[in-house]
Design a protein around this motif. Structure first.
Motif, PDB file in Angstrom:
ATOM      1  N   GLU A 216      65.076  60.605  19.021  1.00  0.00           N
ATOM      2  CA  GLU A 216      65.037  60.587  17.578  1.00  0.00           C
ATOM      3  C   GLU A 216      63.393  61.208  17.439  1.00  0.00           C
ATOM      4  OE1 GLU A 216      65.574  56.957  16.073  1.00  0.00           O
ATOM      5  OE2 GLU A 216      67.899  57.239  16.001  1.00  0.00           O
ATOM      6  N   GLU A 217      62.594  60.982  18.425  1.00  0.00           N
ATOM      7  CA  GLU A 217      61.054  61.173  18.223  1.00  0.00           C
ATOM      8  C   GLU A 217      60.995  62.890  18.734  1.00  0.00           C
ATOM      9  OE1 GLU A 217      58.544  60.102  17.276  1.00  0.00           O
ATOM     10  OE2 GLU A 217      58.989  57.971  16.955  1.00  0.00           O
ATOM     11  N   ILE A 218      61.502  63.307  20.016  1.00  0.00           N
ATOM     12  CA  ILE A 218      61.241  64.514  20.491  1.00  0.00           C
ATOM     13  C   ILE A 218      62.745  65.115  20.884  1.00  0.00           C
ATOM     14  CG2 ILE A 218      58.891  63.714  21.541  1.00  0.00           C
ATOM     15  CD1 ILE A 218      60.362  63.575  24.098  1.00  0.00           C
ATOM     16  N   ASN A 219      63.665  64.819  20.538  1.00  0.00           N
ATOM     17  CA  ASN A 219      65.004  65.357  20.776  1.00  0.00           C
ATOM     18  C   ASN A 219      65.296  65.825  22.225  1.00  0.00           C
ATOM     19  OD1 ASN A 219      67.293  66.657  19.607  1.00  0.00           O
ATOM     20  ND2 ASN A 219      66.557  68.823  19.956  1.00  0.00           N
ATOM     21  N   PHE A 220      64.682  64.825  23.078  1.00  0.00           N
ATOM     22  CA  PHE A 220      64.998  64.934  24.512  1.00  0.00           C
ATOM     23  C   PHE A 220      66.506  64.292  25.011  1.00  0.00           C
ATOM     24  CE2 PHE A 220      65.197  63.038  28.810  1.00  0.00           C
ATOM     25  CZ  PHE A 220      65.012  64.200  29.684  1.00  0.00           C
ATOM     26  N   THR A 221      67.208  65.081  25.866  1.00  0.00           N
ATOM     27  CA  THR A 221      68.328  64.646  26.514  1.00  0.00           C
ATOM     28  C   THR A 221      68.575  65.249  27.971  1.00  0.00           C
ATOM     29  OG1 THR A 221      69.606  66.532  25.588  1.00  0.00           O
ATOM     30  CG2 THR A 221      69.986  64.262  24.309  1.00  0.00           C
ATOM     31  N   SER A 222      68.709  64.406  28.702  1.00  0.00           N
ATOM     32  CA  SER A 222      69.064  64.812  30.075  1.00  0.00           C
ATOM     33  C   SER A 222      70.275  65.687  30.176  1.00  0.00           C
ATOM     34  CB  SER A 222      69.316  63.467  30.924  1.00  0.00           C
ATOM     35  OG  SER A 222      68.256  62.884  31.068  1.00  0.00           O
ATOM     36  N   ILE A 223      69.987  66.841  30.885  1.00  0.00           N
ATOM     37  CA  ILE A 223      71.240  67.816  30.967  1.00  0.00           C
ATOM     38  C   ILE A 223      71.891  68.057  32.419  1.00  0.00           C
ATOM     39  CG2 ILE A 223      70.128  69.123  28.871  1.00  0.00           C
ATOM     40  CD1 ILE A 223      68.868  70.884  30.950  1.00  0.00           C
ATOM     41  N   ILE A 224      71.445  67.459  33.472  1.00  0.00           N
ATOM     42  CA  ILE A 224      71.897  67.760  34.887  1.00  0.00           C
ATOM     43  C   ILE A 224      72.543  66.585  35.431  1.00  0.00           C
ATOM     44  CG2 ILE A 224      71.091  68.120  37.292  1.00  0.00           C
ATOM     45  CD1 ILE A 224      68.256  68.938  36.114  1.00  0.00           C
ATOM     46  N   ASN A 225      73.840  67.336  35.976  1.00  0.00           N
ATOM     47  CA  ASN A 225      75.081  66.463  36.464  1.00  0.00           C
ATOM     48  C   ASN A 225      74.646  66.423  37.884  1.00  0.00           C
ATOM     49  OD1 ASN A 225      76.723  65.934  34.179  1.00  0.00           O
ATOM     50  ND2 ASN A 225      76.738  68.256  34.071  1.00  0.00           N
ATOM     51  N   ILE A 226      75.163  65.440  38.521  1.00  0.00           N
ATOM     52  CA  ILE A 226      75.068  65.029  40.005  1.00  0.00           C
ATOM     53  C   ILE A 226      75.810  66.354  40.747  1.00  0.00           C
ATOM     54  CG2 ILE A 226      75.547  63.595  41.855  1.00  0.00           C
ATOM     55  CD1 ILE A 226      75.100  61.361  39.883  1.00  0.00           C
ATOM     56  N   LYS A 227      77.102  66.487  40.483  1.00  0.00           N
ATOM     57  CA  LYS A 227      77.766  67.541  41.139  1.00  0.00           C
ATOM     58  C   LYS A 227      77.252  68.735  41.245  1.00  0.00           C
ATOM     59  CE  LYS A 227      81.080  68.325  37.413  1.00  0.00           C
ATOM     60  NZ  LYS A 227      80.538  69.811  37.226  1.00  0.00           N
ATOM     61  N   ASP A 228      76.292  68.949  40.342  1.00  0.00           N
ATOM     62  CA  ASP A 228      75.841  70.500  40.244  1.00  0.00           C
ATOM     63  C   ASP A 228      74.659  70.868  41.210  1.00  0.00           C
ATOM     64  OD1 ASP A 228      77.812  71.210  38.470  1.00  0.00           O
ATOM     65  OD2 ASP A 228      76.468  70.719  36.563  1.00  0.00           O
ATOM     66  N   ILE A 229      74.139  69.490  41.690  1.00  0.00           N
ATOM     67  CA  ILE A 229      72.934  69.758  42.612  1.00  0.00           C
ATOM     68  C   ILE A 229      73.190  69.526  43.913  1.00  0.00           C
ATOM     69  CG2 ILE A 229      71.330  69.780  40.367  1.00  0.00           C
ATOM     70  CD1 ILE A 229      71.858  66.696  42.533  1.00  0.00           C
ATOM     71  N   LEU A 230      74.409  68.735  44.341  1.00  0.00           N
ATOM     72  CA  LEU A 230      74.501  68.340  45.736  1.00  0.00           C
ATOM     73  C   LEU A 230      74.026  69.460  46.704  1.00  0.00           C
ATOM     74  CD1 LEU A 230      77.794  66.845  45.444  1.00  0.00           C
ATOM     75  CD2 LEU A 230      75.806  65.659  45.177  1.00  0.00           C
TER      76      LEU A 230
END
Length: 296
Positions: free
Chosen positions: A279-293
């Motif tokens: 709500e303050e800065i519109n931050f959400t995490s976007i990286i999935n584990i399977k995509d960076i193995l």
């Protein structure tokens, strides 16, 4: 932008430093060991547990980041004196010295969702839930992090102070004994895997999300406060082990669960509710584990 990072060559501090390099920020590093794996504009070799620590060189930094801690990795067997000094005494001392010196930038410290302790509930916890938790604390790490969070919540000062509760951070370069690299390396080497029953639930955020969030917080003038960084995925140990196996084209071996015990098994469900930060800065995490193995 000029930032100072207290703590060199740690998993989180290195990720923040590399992000600073990519952003063209002026980067000043403080710690016992010369920084490796990234560029920096200046390095000051200091013992942060020195009671005569001089903080005057920090005053022209836009952001000062305290990225040191002790006790999170049980296998390191760090003593309680080190845990309480690094997790409580040193950051409190720096806060007081910055206040005395009339610092006007942003000071950053980190809490942990382990501060919830041995909770019996299965839900995403708010900042208030963690700050006021009276669930039994299984170790000195949990107690020490609670102490720092309560100090930050009560302390009055004129500089901006962000205290971020973080879930389990992961990514290339983390301790090989931690869950994700342990599973990946064992599969690659064909080694036998041994786990707890695997029922405990944890939330995961890729380490690169933290500096991205810090840049956004500075850009949007995030007010002082305690904030949860909600991870992208919330999984049981069994689920994450299966996810990694399937992503690597392998099947989970029978009998690998329930063969060992860990002290944190009593903390059955740990996950953060990140709505306040969103709500303050519109931050959400976007990286999935399977995509960076493949980065491990």
């Amino acid at each position: 932008m000029k930032i100072s990072i207290l703590g060199t060559n740690g998993f989180l501090s290195s990720a923040i430093a590399k992000f600073a390099n990519n952003g063209g920020w002026t980067l000043i590093m403080y710690g016992l060991d010369e920084p490796k794996g990234h560029k920096y504009d200046a390095f000051y070799k200091i013992n942060l547990m020195d009671s005569d620590l001089d903080c005057s060189s920090l005053l022209d930094s836009n952001i000062v980041i305290y990225a040191i801690g002790a006790g999170i990795q049980a296998n390191l067997q760090e003593g309680f004196n080190l845990i309480y000094n690094l997790n409580v005494t040193v950051p409190v001392t720096i806060c007081n010295k910055l206040k005395e010196l009339d610092y006007r930038g942003c000071f950053v410290t980190f809490g942990s969702y382990f501060e919830m302790g041995e909770t019996k509930e299965s839900r995403f916890f708010t900042e208030k839930d963690i700050l006021t938790s009276t669930c039994p604390a299984p170790n000195d790490y949990t107690v020490s992090k609670r102490m720092l969070s309560k100090f930050v919540a009560s302390y009055k000062h004129d500089f901006t102070h962000w205290h971020f509760y973080i879930p389990t951070i992961y990514g290339a370069g983390e301790n090989p004994k931690r869950l994700i690299p342990y599973v990946i390396n064992a599969i690659r080497k064909g080694e036998e895997l041994n786990f707890t029953a695997g029922d405990q639930t944890r939330q995961y955020v890729h380490v690169s999300e933290i500096p991205r969030m810090l840049a956004l917080a500075y850009e949007k003038n995030l007010p002082s406060g305690l904030y949860n960084i909600e991870g992208k995925e919330t999984l049981t140990v069994k689920e994450i082990v299966s996810l990694i196996h399937h992503a690597m084209g392998k099947e989970v071996s029978e009998g690998c669960f329930g063969s060992v015990q860990r002290a944190d098994e009593t903390m059955k469900y740990l996950a953060l509710d990140g709505r306040k930060l969103f709500e303050e800065i519109n931050f959400t995490s976007i990286i999935n584990i399977k995509d960076i193995l493949n980065t491990y």
